[in-house]
Design a protein around this motif. Structure first.
Motif, PDB file in Angstrom:
ATOM      1  N   PHE A 137      17.701 -14.973  -9.964  1.00  0.00           N
ATOM      2  CA  PHE A 137      16.440 -14.841 -10.690  1.00  0.00           C
ATOM      3  C   PHE A 137      16.252 -15.958 -11.713  1.00  0.00           C
ATOM      4  O   PHE A 137      15.162 -16.550 -11.811  1.00  0.00           O
ATOM      5  CB  PHE A 137      16.376 -13.474 -11.384  1.00  0.00           C
ATOM      6  CG  PHE A 137      15.147 -13.285 -12.209  1.00  0.00           C
ATOM      7  CD1 PHE A 137      13.931 -12.991 -11.617  1.00  0.00           C
ATOM      8  CD2 PHE A 137      15.197 -13.419 -13.599  1.00  0.00           C
ATOM      9  CE1 PHE A 137      12.790 -12.835 -12.372  1.00  0.00           C
ATOM     10  CE2 PHE A 137      14.060 -13.260 -14.358  1.00  0.00           C
ATOM     11  CZ  PHE A 137      12.847 -12.962 -13.756  1.00  0.00           C
ATOM     12  N   MET A 140      15.518 -19.450 -10.083  1.00  0.00           N
ATOM     13  CA  MET A 140      14.218 -19.424  -9.412  1.00  0.00           C
ATOM     14  C   MET A 140      13.079 -19.310 -10.418  1.00  0.00           C
ATOM     15  O   MET A 140      12.018 -19.931 -10.247  1.00  0.00           O
ATOM     16  CB  MET A 140      14.174 -18.259  -8.420  1.00  0.00           C
ATOM     17  CG  MET A 140      15.084 -18.454  -7.208  1.00  0.00           C
ATOM     18  SD  MET A 140      14.962 -17.114  -6.010  1.00  0.00           S
ATOM     19  CE  MET A 140      13.292 -17.347  -5.430  1.00  0.00           C
ATOM     20  N   ALA A 141      13.276 -18.540 -11.480  1.00  0.00           N
ATOM     21  CA  ALA A 141      12.241 -18.427 -12.508  1.00  0.00           C
ATOM     22  C   ALA A 141      12.024 -19.769 -13.200  1.00  0.00           C
ATOM     23  O   ALA A 141      10.874 -20.164 -13.475  1.00  0.00           O
ATOM     24  CB  ALA A 141      12.639 -17.356 -13.525  1.00  0.00           C
ATOM     25  N   LEU A 144      10.039 -21.971 -10.840  1.00  0.00           N
ATOM     26  CA  LEU A 144       8.633 -21.591 -10.776  1.00  0.00           C
ATOM     27  C   LEU A 144       7.877 -22.012 -12.029  1.00  0.00           C
ATOM     28  O   LEU A 144       6.714 -22.426 -11.964  1.00  0.00           O
ATOM     29  CB  LEU A 144       8.524 -20.075 -10.578  1.00  0.00           C
ATOM     30  CG  LEU A 144       8.943 -19.551  -9.197  1.00  0.00           C
ATOM     31  CD1 LEU A 144       8.909 -18.028  -9.171  1.00  0.00           C
ATOM     32  CD2 LEU A 144       8.042 -20.120  -8.104  1.00  0.00           C
ATOM     33  N   ILE A 145       8.515 -21.919 -13.190  1.00  0.00           N
ATOM     34  CA  ILE A 145       7.853 -22.339 -14.431  1.00  0.00           C
ATOM     35  C   ILE A 145       7.581 -23.840 -14.416  1.00  0.00           C
ATOM     36  O   ILE A 145       6.504 -24.308 -14.806  1.00  0.00           O
ATOM     37  CB  ILE A 145       8.700 -21.928 -15.644  1.00  0.00           C
ATOM     38  CG1 ILE A 145       8.722 -20.400 -15.781  1.00  0.00           C
ATOM     39  CG2 ILE A 145       8.174 -22.561 -16.922  1.00  0.00           C
ATOM     40  CD1 ILE A 145       9.658 -19.888 -16.850  1.00  0.00           C
ATOM     41  N   ILE A 158       2.152 -18.560  -8.430  1.00  0.00           N
ATOM     42  CA  ILE A 158       3.487 -18.563  -9.038  1.00  0.00           C
ATOM     43  C   ILE A 158       3.698 -17.307  -9.880  1.00  0.00           C
ATOM     44  O   ILE A 158       4.770 -16.694  -9.860  1.00  0.00           O
ATOM     45  CB  ILE A 158       3.663 -19.831  -9.888  1.00  0.00           C
ATOM     46  CG1 ILE A 158       3.660 -21.070  -8.983  1.00  0.00           C
ATOM     47  CG2 ILE A 158       4.948 -19.774 -10.695  1.00  0.00           C
ATOM     48  CD1 ILE A 158       3.653 -22.375  -9.737  1.00  0.00           C
ATOM     49  N   THR A 159       2.647 -16.877 -10.589  1.00  0.00           N
ATOM     50  CA  THR A 159       2.753 -15.648 -11.380  1.00  0.00           C
ATOM     51  C   THR A 159       2.999 -14.449 -10.479  1.00  0.00           C
ATOM     52  O   THR A 159       3.825 -13.573 -10.794  1.00  0.00           O
ATOM     53  CB  THR A 159       1.468 -15.442 -12.198  1.00  0.00           C
ATOM     54  OG1 THR A 159       1.242 -16.594 -13.020  1.00  0.00           O
ATOM     55  CG2 THR A 159       1.579 -14.213 -13.074  1.00  0.00           C
ATOM     56  N   MET A 162       6.605 -14.456  -9.305  1.00  0.00           N
ATOM     57  CA  MET A 162       7.533 -14.011 -10.347  1.00  0.00           C
ATOM     58  C   MET A 162       7.499 -12.497 -10.511  1.00  0.00           C
ATOM     59  O   MET A 162       8.533 -11.847 -10.725  1.00  0.00           O
ATOM     60  CB  MET A 162       7.191 -14.704 -11.660  1.00  0.00           C
ATOM     61  CG  MET A 162       7.468 -16.204 -11.664  1.00  0.00           C
ATOM     62  SD  MET A 162       7.148 -16.987 -13.263  1.00  0.00           S
ATOM     63  CE  MET A 162       8.378 -16.195 -14.285  1.00  0.00           C
ATOM     64  N   MET A 165       9.500 -11.042  -7.708  1.00  0.00           N
ATOM     65  CA  MET A 165      10.921 -11.213  -7.978  1.00  0.00           C
ATOM     66  C   MET A 165      11.429 -10.195  -8.990  1.00  0.00           C
ATOM     67  O   MET A 165      12.526  -9.648  -8.848  1.00  0.00           O
ATOM     68  CB  MET A 165      11.179 -12.640  -8.490  1.00  0.00           C
ATOM     69  CG  MET A 165      11.096 -13.711  -7.419  1.00  0.00           C
ATOM     70  SD  MET A 165      11.320 -15.347  -8.132  1.00  0.00           S
ATOM     71  CE  MET A 165      12.895 -15.134  -8.948  1.00  0.00           C
ATOM     72  N   MET A 166      10.637  -9.900  -9.997  1.00  0.00           N
ATOM     73  CA  MET A 166      11.044  -8.911 -11.001  1.00  0.00           C
ATOM     74  C   MET A 166      11.162  -7.525 -10.389  1.00  0.00           C
ATOM     75  O   MET A 166      12.072  -6.751 -10.719  1.00  0.00           O
ATOM     76  CB  MET A 166      10.032  -8.904 -12.150  1.00  0.00           C
ATOM     77  CG  MET A 166      10.086 -10.149 -13.025  1.00  0.00           C
ATOM     78  SD  MET A 166       8.959 -10.057 -14.436  1.00  0.00           S
ATOM     79  CE  MET A 166       9.652  -8.690 -15.348  1.00  0.00           C
TER      80      MET A 166
END
Length: 225
Positions: A137, A140-141, A144-145, A158-159, A162, A165-166
């Motif tokens: 996580f 990858m986070a 993505l940012i 992208i949001t 995420m 993923m959460m």
């Protein structure tokens, strides 16, 4: 007969009078003699406190410095020579490195209180033997940012990624907590270290990258525990 009784009576009276006079004389002598008194003398001063006694054993305390120059000179004297300070610093660094190496190796004596005990070591082995999605996580986070700044048009995509993923991370954390608690109850039936705390401990370890985990993993991915 009467005369004999009178003489006997008078003799008895004379002896009684003499004994009474002797007793009175003895009592008068005791009264005239000085009375014996016992006088207990004290130390004449209060008992010193523990701090005062220790200060006396250490010796006199030096007066405070009057100027800044005197204070610097006194600090320099107490610190010792430059070589001594370097040697002491080197010893401290070596001791700290040794403690860290023992902690990373998993020696129970050098671990943090949260990591000590056979139950926590068993949980770490369970987590380290799994391939956890939650461990990916963080990288990858971060990716993505960074991509969000590179392509602002993809911000909504992208949001959404995420958020997905959460959701997967929370689901895997819940599943991992149940697995860990079940395995711990089977291996350590008398242990009280179960429930939410143990599940959270496993989740936090699983969320870290494998190379950054402390203590270091003792087992590899896929090993039987």
């Amino acid at each position: 007969m009467k005369l004999f009784r009178r003489g006997e009576s008078s003799g008895t009276d004379v002896s009684a009078d003499s004994s009474r006079s002797a007793t009175a004389t003895a009592n008068a002598g005791e009264a005239d003699a000085p009375a014996k008194t016992t006088v207990t003398t004290g130390k004449g001063r209060p008992t010193p406190s523990r701090r005062e006694a220790e200060g006396r054993r250490r010796g006199p305390v030096a007066p405070p410095p009057m100027t800044a120059k005197e204070a610097r000179a006194r600090r320099k004297e107490t610190r010792g020579s430059k070589s001594d300070r370097k040697a002491a610093a080197a010893e401290r660094r070596a001791a700290a490195q040794d403690r860290r190496a023992r902690m990373l190796a998993g020696e129970d004596k050098y671990l943090l209180p949260r990591d000590q005990g056979p139950v926590r070591a068993f949980v770490r082995d369970i987590v380290d033997a799994r391939r956890n999605l939650v461990g990916l996580f963080m990288p990858m986070a971060l990716l993505l940012i960074l991509s969000m700044f590179a392509a602002p048009a993809w911000q909504s995509i992208i949001t959404l990624a995420m958020l997905v993923m959460m959701v997967f991370m929370i689901a895997e954390g819940f599943l991992l907590g149940r697995i860990v608690n079940r395995r711990v109850r089977e291996k350590f039936p008398k242990s009280t270290d179960t429930g939410y705390r143990l599940g959270w401990y496993a989740f936090v370890r699983a969320s870290q990258m494998r190379k950054m985990r402390a203590p270091k993993p003792r087992v590899g991915p896929g090993d039987a525990i």
